[in-house]
Design an enzyme around this catalytic site. Structure first.
Site, PDB file in Angstrom:
ATOM      1  N   GLU A 132      -3.681   1.860  -7.513  1.00 12.28           N
ATOM      2  CA  GLU A 132      -4.136   2.950  -6.652  1.00 12.28           C
ATOM      3  C   GLU A 132      -3.256   4.178  -6.880  1.00 12.28           C
ATOM      4  OE1 GLU A 132      -6.434   1.501  -2.997  1.00 12.28           O
ATOM      5  OE2 GLU A 132      -4.327   1.486  -2.473  1.00 12.28           O
TER       6      GLU A 132
ATOM      7  N   HIS B 299       0.859  -1.198   0.000  1.00 10.78           N
ATOM      8  CA  HIS B 299       0.000   0.000   0.000  1.00 10.78           C
ATOM      9  C   HIS B 299       0.893   1.246   0.000  1.00 10.78           C
ATOM     10  CE1 HIS B 299      -2.886   3.057   1.119  1.00 10.78           C
ATOM     11  NE2 HIS B 299      -3.844   2.207   0.784  1.00 10.78           N
TER      12      HIS B 299
HETATM   13  C1  PEP Z   1      -6.909   3.018   0.130  1.00 15.88           C
HETATM   14  O1  PEP Z   1      -6.462   3.348   1.217  1.00 15.88           O
HETATM   15  O2  PEP Z   1      -6.552   1.964  -0.365  1.00 15.88           O
HETATM   16  C2  PEP Z   1      -7.854   3.921  -0.532  1.00 15.88           C
HETATM   17  C3  PEP Z   1      -8.158   3.667  -1.769  1.00 15.88           C
HETATM   18  O3  PEP Z   1      -8.342   4.969   0.205  1.00 15.88           O
HETATM   19  P1  PEP Z   1      -9.563   5.949  -0.204  1.00 15.88           P
HETATM   20  O4  PEP Z   1     -10.670   5.084  -0.748  1.00 15.88           O
HETATM   21  O5  PEP Z   1      -9.937   6.617   1.080  1.00 15.88           O
HETATM   22  O6  PEP Z   1      -9.048   6.894  -1.232  1.00 15.88           O
END
Ligand code: PEP
Length: 251
Positions: free
Chosen positions: A169, A99
């Site tokens: 992400e 992450h």
């Molecule tokens: C995450 O922490 O993986 C994430 C996507 O956070 P958020 O949905 O709050 O942007």
């Protein structure tokens, strides 16, 4: 809960949130899933302190429980760390590795993520390997190469489509309230899919690919309908079970 490769995944990363009274959110989700006709893999990643308790109350339910991170070693003098073997022992099936909040705050390299993931696989845990570029990288137009490199360096040889899920992400979309645009998501997921296929990293198959970054009940329908998006990794939007249920209903 058994991971079904062929249905979407909605994963909720609680980050450093949740106390014992958060059981009520979990119970609400269990009840919803019991009566929900649509099939999906729904997983909550609570803080380590709640894993055992949540495992106990989710036994025989359709809700999976996972860990947000792990150490790369099995056991030893690593104060404050939790190993894949311990996570498995606590009854989990899934672990998030790489992450961006952990990569950044602990300066973790993709090589380390690879070791963590490999140890998870050796313990029969399914990893969600996260990749994502920052804003500067995207502005320079280097995001595709950056993601290819992260994938190459983070995925261990133990990975296969049954034990690995990839989450894209973009760092600039996480916690910002603004998800990436559908076009950006579509192009990056296509890139990831092509890269994994060309490199034969998953033996001519593609693992499930998640998008994460400000997914909520207003944008989940659109995001989950994009090509090569097999689910979502949700942070803030997973803390309130009623909001999370609305996201699950977008499957
Ligand atoms: C995450 O922490 O993986 C994430 C996507 O956070 P958020 O949905 O709050 O942007």
């Amino acid at each position: 809960m058994q991971y079904n490769l062929d249905v979407p995944i909605i994963a909720g990363n609680w980050k450093m949130n949740g106390l014992i009274n958060s059981q009520k959110e979990i119970k609400n989700l269990i009840n919803f899933l019991k009566n929900n006709k649509k099939n999906g893999n729904v997983i909550i990643f609570p803080p380590f302190t709640l894993i055992s308790d949540f495992k106990r109350i989710t036994i025989n339910s359709n809700l999976g429980i996972g860990a947000q991170d792990c150490h790369y070693e099995e056991q030893g003098a690593y104060t404050g760390s939790i190993s894949p073997m311990m996570i498995k022992d606590a009854g989990c099936t899934f672990v998030i590795v790489g992450h961006s909040e952990i990569r950044e705050s602990r300066n973790e390299s993709s090589g380390l993520i690879k070791k963590k993931s490999e140890n998870c696989h050796n313990n029969n845990l399914i990893t969600i390997i996260c990749v994502g570029e920052d804003y500067e990288c995207r502005m320079k137009g280097e995001h595709y190469n950056f993601i290819s490199k992260q994938l190459f360096e983070s995925i261990p040889t133990t990975a296969n489509v049954n034990n690995t899920i990839i989450a894209y992400e973009p760092i600039w979309a996480i916690g910002s309230g603004e998800s990436a645009s559908s076009q950006d998501i579509k192009l990056m997921h296509q890139h990831i899919s092509d890269y994994l296929m060309k490199g034969k990293i998953f033996n001519n198959k593609i693992p499930n690919l998640l998008y994460g970054g400000s997914v909520n009940s207003n944008n989940s329908n659109e995001i989950l309908s994009i090509n090569n998006v097999n689910g979502a990794l949700v942070g803030g939007g997973s803390l309130d079970s009623n909001e999370f249920i609305k996201i699950i209903q977008s499957i």
